[in-house]
Design a protein around this motif. Structure first.
Motif, short mmCIF file in Angstrom:
data_model
loop_
_atom_site.label_atom_id
_atom_site.label_comp_id
_atom_site.label_asym_id
_atom_site.label_seq_id
_atom_site.Cartn_x
_atom_site.Cartn_y
_atom_site.Cartn_z
N LEU A 164 0.87 -1.16 0.00
CA LEU A 164 0.00 0.00 0.00
C LEU A 164 0.91 1.21 0.00
O LEU A 164 1.67 1.42 0.95
N LEU A 165 0.87 1.97 -1.07
CA LEU A 165 1.69 3.17 -1.20
C LEU A 165 0.76 4.35 -1.39
O LEU A 165 0.05 4.43 -2.40
N ARG A 185 8.61 -5.65 -6.97
CA ARG A 185 9.71 -6.32 -6.28
C ARG A 185 10.20 -5.38 -5.18
O ARG A 185 10.40 -4.19 -5.42
N LEU A 186 10.38 -5.92 -3.98
CA LEU A 186 10.84 -5.12 -2.84
C LEU A 186 12.36 -5.07 -2.82
O LEU A 186 13.03 -6.11 -2.84
N TYR A 187 12.88 -3.86 -2.79
CA TYR A 187 14.32 -3.65 -2.62
C TYR A 187 14.48 -3.04 -1.24
O TYR A 187 13.89 -2.00 -0.94
N ARG A 188 15.26 -3.70 -0.39
CA ARG A 188 15.50 -3.20 0.97
C ARG A 188 16.95 -3.49 1.33
O ARG A 188 17.28 -4.58 1.75
N ARG A 189 17.81 -2.48 1.17
CA ARG A 189 19.23 -2.62 1.47
C ARG A 189 19.78 -1.32 2.02
O ARG A 189 19.50 -0.24 1.48
N VAL A 237 17.74 1.81 2.47
CA VAL A 237 17.03 2.26 1.28
C VAL A 237 15.93 1.26 0.96
O VAL A 237 16.16 0.05 0.93
N VAL A 238 14.72 1.78 0.74
CA VAL A 238 13.59 0.94 0.36
C VAL A 238 13.05 1.46 -0.97
O VAL A 238 12.80 2.66 -1.12
N ALA A 256 12.15 2.62 -10.95
CA ALA A 256 11.97 2.19 -9.57
C ALA A 256 11.37 3.34 -8.78
O ALA A 256 11.59 4.51 -9.09
N ARG A 257 10.61 3.01 -7.74
CA ARG A 257 9.99 4.03 -6.89
C ARG A 257 10.68 4.00 -5.53
O ARG A 257 10.51 3.07 -4.75
N LEU A 258 11.48 5.03 -5.25
CA LEU A 258 12.14 5.17 -3.97
C LEU A 258 11.09 5.55 -2.93
O LEU A 258 10.31 6.48 -3.14
#
Length: 146
Positions: A95-96, A104-108, A111-112, A123-125
């Protein structure tokens, strides 16, 4: 930014009734058919095959083309498990800012991002001011072939 979203405002909880299908006891060659095609060895319940946690699994219909690079197309049905811990690289329903989206979830490194699987979409920061929550993890995609 174009997103792949769901066509329902609310997810649909799965019906826990068994759905039995016959399972053939051999591999299907991608060549000529087997003469034993009329014989099955067992029956399976699709709920047991596809669902890890019935109470936390919902179905979403996909709208849009931002995930076509991994085989998620408009009209597909996604099985989404809310009990799973979303991890880096999982495909998630999020939910954004009060809208559902699948990415796809980027979590590093703090940074999400939500990453589309179609190169035409950036990509959506996720920023601090965004209203963001991972709603669930996509466990299966039901894609109709005909």
């Amino acid at each position: 930014m174009e997103t792949t979203s769901v066509s329902h405002n609310h997810p649909v909880l799965l019906d826990p009734s068994p759905l039995w299908l016959d399972v053939c006891g051999w591999l299907v060659p991608a060549g000529f058919p087997s003469p034993a095609a009329d014989h099955t060895e067992e029956r399976i319940d699709l709920n047991k095959q596809l669902i890890r946690n019935k109470a936390a699994t919902y179905v979403f219909r996909v709208k849009g083309d931002s995930m076509t690079g991994i085989g998620i197309y408009e009209g597909d049905a996604l099985l989404v498990d809310r009990s799973m811990d979303p991890k880096h690289n999982h495909i998630v329903v999020a939910l954004l800012n009060n809208e559902f989206t699948v990415k796809r979830l980027y979590r590093r490194g703090g940074v999400v991002k939500l990453i589309a699987e179609n190169p035409i979409y950036p990509a959506r920061l996720i920023k601090e001011e965004d209203d963001f929550v991972v709603w669930g993890v996509v466990t299966n995609n039901i894609h109709k072939l005909c």
